[in-house]
Write a protein that holds these residues in place. Structure first.
Motif, PDB file in Angstrom:
ATOM      1  N   SER A 113      -4.822   6.317  -1.177  1.00 32.67           N
ATOM      2  CA  SER A 113      -3.956   5.144  -1.049  1.00 32.67           C
ATOM      3  C   SER A 113      -4.091   4.319  -2.311  1.00 32.67           C
ATOM      4  O   SER A 113      -5.114   4.346  -2.991  1.00 32.67           O
ATOM      5  CB  SER A 113      -4.302   4.318   0.193  1.00 32.67           C
ATOM      6  OG  SER A 113      -5.495   3.611  -0.022  1.00 32.67           O
ATOM      7  N   GLU A 114      -3.009   3.667  -2.613  1.00 31.52           N
ATOM      8  CA  GLU A 114      -2.969   2.892  -3.851  1.00 31.52           C
ATOM      9  C   GLU A 114      -2.410   1.514  -3.511  1.00 31.52           C
ATOM     10  O   GLU A 114      -1.409   1.402  -2.795  1.00 31.52           O
ATOM     11  CB  GLU A 114      -2.029   3.623  -4.829  1.00 31.52           C
ATOM     12  CG  GLU A 114      -2.036   3.132  -6.236  1.00 31.52           C
ATOM     13  CD  GLU A 114      -3.353   3.361  -6.972  1.00 31.52           C
ATOM     14  OE1 GLU A 114      -3.982   4.402  -6.709  1.00 31.52           O
ATOM     15  OE2 GLU A 114      -3.749   2.491  -7.760  1.00 31.52           O
ATOM     16  N   LYS A 115      -3.042   0.462  -4.008  1.00 29.86           N
ATOM     17  CA  LYS A 115      -2.586  -0.908  -3.771  1.00 29.86           C
ATOM     18  C   LYS A 115      -1.770  -1.387  -4.966  1.00 29.86           C
ATOM     19  O   LYS A 115      -2.152  -1.150  -6.128  1.00 29.86           O
ATOM     20  CB  LYS A 115      -3.802  -1.847  -3.614  1.00 29.86           C
ATOM     21  CG  LYS A 115      -4.579  -1.674  -2.317  1.00 29.86           C
ATOM     22  CD  LYS A 115      -3.964  -2.506  -1.189  1.00 29.86           C
ATOM     23  CE  LYS A 115      -4.817  -2.402   0.085  1.00 29.86           C
ATOM     24  NZ  LYS A 115      -4.188  -3.007   1.239  1.00 29.86           N
ATOM     25  N   LEU A 116      -0.697  -2.061  -4.680  1.00 26.67           N
ATOM     26  CA  LEU A 116       0.094  -2.684  -5.750  1.00 26.67           C
ATOM     27  C   LEU A 116       0.155  -4.186  -5.505  1.00 26.67           C
ATOM     28  O   LEU A 116       0.382  -4.620  -4.364  1.00 26.67           O
ATOM     29  CB  LEU A 116       1.524  -2.150  -5.768  1.00 26.67           C
ATOM     30  CG  LEU A 116       1.793  -0.711  -6.151  1.00 26.67           C
ATOM     31  CD1 LEU A 116       3.304  -0.473  -6.209  1.00 26.67           C
ATOM     32  CD2 LEU A 116       1.181  -0.360  -7.495  1.00 26.67           C
ATOM     33  N   ALA A 129       4.222  13.846   1.171  1.00 25.10           N
ATOM     34  CA  ALA A 129       4.837  12.696   1.822  1.00 25.10           C
ATOM     35  C   ALA A 129       4.141  11.435   1.335  1.00 25.10           C
ATOM     36  O   ALA A 129       2.969  11.458   0.968  1.00 25.10           O
ATOM     37  CB  ALA A 129       4.744  12.805   3.342  1.00 25.10           C
ATOM     38  N   VAL A 130       4.892  10.362   1.331  1.00 22.41           N
ATOM     39  CA  VAL A 130       4.383   9.080   0.858  1.00 22.41           C
ATOM     40  C   VAL A 130       4.822   8.029   1.872  1.00 22.41           C
ATOM     41  O   VAL A 130       5.968   8.041   2.330  1.00 22.41           O
ATOM     42  CB  VAL A 130       4.966   8.763  -0.538  1.00 22.41           C
ATOM     43  CG1 VAL A 130       4.662   7.342  -0.942  1.00 22.41           C
ATOM     44  CG2 VAL A 130       4.431   9.741  -1.575  1.00 22.41           C
ATOM     45  N   LYS A 131       3.897   7.161   2.226  1.00 23.36           N
ATOM     46  CA  LYS A 131       4.191   6.093   3.191  1.00 23.36           C
ATOM     47  C   LYS A 131       4.006   4.765   2.483  1.00 23.36           C
ATOM     48  O   LYS A 131       3.004   4.584   1.775  1.00 23.36           O
ATOM     49  CB  LYS A 131       3.226   6.230   4.377  1.00 23.36           C
ATOM     50  CG  LYS A 131       3.474   5.300   5.532  1.00 23.36           C
ATOM     51  CD  LYS A 131       2.559   5.682   6.710  1.00 23.36           C
ATOM     52  CE  LYS A 131       2.573   4.618   7.792  1.00 23.36           C
ATOM     53  NZ  LYS A 131       1.737   5.074   8.954  1.00 23.36           N
ATOM     54  N   ILE A 132       4.938   3.857   2.678  1.00 27.75           N
ATOM     55  CA  ILE A 132       4.863   2.567   1.990  1.00 27.75           C
ATOM     56  C   ILE A 132       4.795   1.447   3.008  1.00 27.75           C
ATOM     57  O   ILE A 132       5.631   1.362   3.907  1.00 27.75           O
ATOM     58  CB  ILE A 132       6.088   2.351   1.063  1.00 27.75           C
ATOM     59  CG1 ILE A 132       6.101   3.419  -0.019  1.00 27.75           C
ATOM     60  CG2 ILE A 132       6.054   0.975   0.422  1.00 27.75           C
ATOM     61  CD1 ILE A 132       7.231   4.383   0.124  1.00 27.75           C
ATOM     62  N   ARG A 133       3.804   0.601   2.859  1.00 22.21           N
ATOM     63  CA  ARG A 133       3.608  -0.540   3.768  1.00 22.21           C
ATOM     64  C   ARG A 133       3.606  -1.830   2.951  1.00 22.21           C
ATOM     65  O   ARG A 133       2.877  -1.922   1.969  1.00 22.21           O
ATOM     66  CB  ARG A 133       2.269  -0.380   4.495  1.00 22.21           C
ATOM     67  CG  ARG A 133       1.930  -1.547   5.407  1.00 22.21           C
ATOM     68  CD  ARG A 133       0.649  -1.304   6.175  1.00 22.21           C
ATOM     69  NE  ARG A 133       0.787  -0.188   7.093  1.00 22.21           N
ATOM     70  CZ  ARG A 133      -0.255   0.511   7.594  1.00 22.21           C
ATOM     71  NH1 ARG A 133      -1.486   0.211   7.259  1.00 22.21           N
ATOM     72  NH2 ARG A 133      -0.033   1.517   8.417  1.00 22.21           N
ATOM     73  N   GLY A 134       4.408  -2.781   3.369  1.00 22.72           N
ATOM     74  CA  GLY A 134       4.500  -4.059   2.673  1.00 22.72           C
ATOM     75  C   GLY A 134       5.867  -4.209   2.036  1.00 22.72           C
ATOM     76  O   GLY A 134       6.666  -3.277   2.009  1.00 22.72           O
ATOM     77  N   LYS A 135       6.126  -5.413   1.518  1.00 20.03           N
ATOM     78  CA  LYS A 135       7.437  -5.683   0.928  1.00 20.03           C
ATOM     79  C   LYS A 135       7.553  -4.984  -0.419  1.00 20.03           C
ATOM     80  O   LYS A 135       6.779  -5.250  -1.346  1.00 20.03           O
ATOM     81  CB  LYS A 135       7.642  -7.187   0.762  1.00 20.03           C
ATOM     82  CG  LYS A 135       7.801  -7.924   2.082  1.00 20.03           C
ATOM     83  CD  LYS A 135       8.222  -9.369   1.878  1.00 20.03           C
ATOM     84  CE  LYS A 135       8.332 -10.075   3.233  1.00 20.03           C
ATOM     85  NZ  LYS A 135       8.509 -11.529   3.102  1.00 20.03           N
ATOM     86  N   ALA A 136       8.544  -4.116  -0.504  1.00 17.49           N
ATOM     87  CA  ALA A 136       8.682  -3.331  -1.739  1.00 17.49           C
ATOM     88  C   ALA A 136      10.087  -2.770  -1.852  1.00 17.49           C
ATOM     89  O   ALA A 136      10.808  -2.656  -0.856  1.00 17.49           O
ATOM     90  CB  ALA A 136       7.674  -2.185  -1.738  1.00 17.49           C
ATOM     91  N   THR A 184       0.842  -1.202   0.000  1.00 14.31           N
ATOM     92  CA  THR A 184       0.000   0.000   0.000  1.00 14.31           C
ATOM     93  C   THR A 184       0.873   1.247   0.000  1.00 14.31           C
ATOM     94  O   THR A 184       1.851   1.326   0.747  1.00 14.31           O
ATOM     95  CB  THR A 184      -0.917   0.032   1.228  1.00 14.31           C
ATOM     96  OG1 THR A 184      -1.490  -1.261   1.402  1.00 14.31           O
ATOM     97  CG2 THR A 184      -2.026   1.059   1.046  1.00 14.31           C
ATOM     98  N   ILE A 185       0.493   2.192  -0.844  1.00 13.58           N
ATOM     99  CA  ILE A 185       1.191   3.476  -0.930  1.00 13.58           C
ATOM    100  C   ILE A 185       0.196   4.551  -0.511  1.00 13.58           C
ATOM    101  O   ILE A 185      -0.859   4.706  -1.119  1.00 13.58           O
ATOM    102  CB  ILE A 185       1.679   3.742  -2.368  1.00 13.58           C
ATOM    103  CG1 ILE A 185       2.629   2.627  -2.796  1.00 13.58           C
ATOM    104  CG2 ILE A 185       2.371   5.097  -2.461  1.00 13.58           C
ATOM    105  CD1 ILE A 185       2.899   2.609  -4.281  1.00 13.58           C
ATOM    106  N   PHE A 186       0.521   5.258   0.576  1.00  8.46           N
ATOM    107  CA  PHE A 186      -0.373   6.292   1.089  1.00  8.46           C
ATOM    108  C   PHE A 186       0.180   7.654   0.695  1.00  8.46           C
ATOM    109  O   PHE A 186       1.356   7.935   0.920  1.00  8.46           O
ATOM    110  CB  PHE A 186      -0.430   6.241   2.624  1.00  8.46           C
ATOM    111  CG  PHE A 186      -0.898   4.932   3.181  1.00  8.46           C
ATOM    112  CD1 PHE A 186      -2.258   4.680   3.361  1.00  8.46           C
ATOM    113  CD2 PHE A 186       0.021   3.948   3.533  1.00  8.46           C
ATOM    114  CE1 PHE A 186      -2.680   3.471   3.889  1.00  8.46           C
ATOM    115  CE2 PHE A 186      -0.404   2.737   4.054  1.00  8.46           C
ATOM    116  CZ  PHE A 186      -1.752   2.494   4.233  1.00  8.46           C
TER     117      PHE A 186
END
Lengths: 77, 77, 77, 77, 77, 77, 77, 77, 77, 77, 77, 77
Positions: free
Chosen positions: H38-41, H57-64, H23-25
């Motif tokens: 938010s955007e899901k990849l 600002a951008v927040k990234i959650r998950g393996k990336a 997820t990219i917030f």
């Protein structure tokens, strides 16, 4: 005292949490320097953040990597 | 004496506390140079801070690493 | 004699005190060059300071490291 | 003959006194070139000074190191 | 023939006298090119001087080092 | 045909006379290209000169070193 | 078709005559391209010349070195 | 407090998902810092995204993998 | 469709004739692309020419060296 | 909040499809971030695309090479 | 949608014909992309051409060397 | 949302067809992204094309070399 064009240095920094609960505090630009926002990161989460017209300083608490123009510095260690 | 466009050099510096109670003092830009803000950092905390239209000097007291365009200089040691 | 846009060179310099009582004097920009401010640093303290519309020269007295675009020069030694 | 925007080259130079009584003379910018200011440095003291709208030349008398874009040149030796 | 904004190349040059009585002549910018100022340097003295809106050429007489963007050239030798 | 802002390339060149009587001729910028000034240098003297709004070409006669962005070229040899 | 600000590329070139009678022709900028000036150089003489609002091309006849951003090219050989 | 011209640093960053559901917030620029998008990849998908006038600002959650000016940093690992 | 400020790329190229009768054709900038000028060079002659508000293309016929930002390319061979 | 001049970073990225059906989604710049366009690429096809005033983010799905300032990153693998 | 100042990238490319009859087509900038000009080169001839406010693309047919910022690419081979 | 000065990135790319019938599609800049032009290249032909105020993306179909700031990438292979 200054009006007209201002070129911000809104370069971004990248913060990677190395544990849960890393906190990023944004401090206000201007006469008063106060916290105006805080953001929590869990382990492994990354925040990429710019300085803005509202934020002129950032404080990082907890284990984290801080990537900036001055290289990578580890917080909380 | 100067009006119109001013390009600030608001490059940021990065300060990492190496002990509790490191203090960062912001000094005012302008005719009078006074402390307008101080910020405490505990061990391991990092502050990334810009020069602003209000802050033209920063004083660091306590054990800390100061990362800037002039490299990394250790305070309090 | 000059009005309109002026791009200051407000690059910062970094001064680290190597003994107590290092003094940093700010000299005024303008027709008259006078001391307008002085700042004391104790051993280990660091000052990161910009040239401003009010300060066009800085004088350092005491043992200190002065980091600038011209490298690191030691004062008081 | 010229009005409007002028970009000064207000780069700073750094002068370190190697003996007591080193004198730094500021010469006026403009039609008349006169001394408008002099500053004394004692041994070990450092002056970091910019060219300004009032100062277009600097003269150094006495034993000193002069650090500028053209490297380090020793005066008085 | 030209009005409006002009970006001067007011880079500075550094002159170190290698004997007493080195003379630095400033020549006027403009339709007439005349000497408008001369400055004497004694042995070991250093002059750091900019081109200005009034000075577009500098003449050096006597033994001296002239440091500029074109390197170091010795006069009088 | 052109009015408004013009950025001159007023880089300076440095000429060192290697014999007495080296002559530097300034040629006028504009529709007519004429000599508007000449300057004599004796052996060892150095002239550091800019292009100006009045001078767009420089002619050197006699033994001399001409230092410019294109390196050092010897005249009169 | 174009009015307003034009940034000339008035970089200078340096021409050194390797024989008597080297001729430098200035060609007019504008709708008509005509010779508006010629300059003779004798052996060893150097001309340092800019492009101007009147000159957009230069022709060199005779043995000479032409120093420009593209290096040193020999004419007449 | 600032009006007129602002040069954004809208450099882009590149994010490659290494697992489903990264997820990219996007966080809002301005006084309030809130999630505005938010955007899901899914695994293997790539997002190339700029900072904008709305996103600071951008927040990234998950393996990336997060590719930016500070190099490649892995999130979620 | 476009009015206002245009920054020309009026870099110069340098052409050296390697035989008599080398021809340099200037082609007009604008809606119609026509020859507006031709210049003959004899062996050894050098032309240093800029792009102008009237010339956006140059054609070279005959044995010549063409020095430009893309290096040295030989024509007619 | 911002009006006046904005310098877009409309650098282009290059995407090469490594299989049929690679999809490139353009996301809108502005308050709402929505898909405003998608483009299909078959194996071997290349898209060279800029960020625009309407597109601030691009999402790539499927096997592809993404060439950007951050190097070459493979999608879908 | 866009008015005001536009900085063209009117870098030039250099084309050298390696056979007779090489054709260079200029394509119009603007809503309609049409051929607005073609130029024939015979073997050995060189064309140095800029992008202009009228030409945003160039097509080369026949054996030729195309020198540009991306190096030298051979056409027709 | 944006008016005033926009600096396009109208760098050019160079496409060399490696087979007959390579197609280059220009996609419109703006709210709607549509094909507004296509150009056919036969084997060996080269197209040098800029991004324009009308074209913000280019699609290449068929065997070709695409030379850009990101190096040389082969299409259709």
């Amino acid at each position: 005292m200054v009006d007209g064009k201002v070129n911000f240095n809104n370069s971004y920094i990248l913060i990677k949490a190395l544990e849960d609960g890393v906190t990023i505090f944004g401090l206000t630009r201007g006469v008063d320097t106060k916290f105006h926002h805080s953001e929590k990161l869990d382990k492994g989460e990354i925040m990429v953040a710019q300085f803005t017209e509202h934020t002129s300083a950032v404080k990082i608490r907890g284990k984290a990597e801080v990537h900036s123009h001055h290289g990578c510095v580890k917080a909380g260690l």
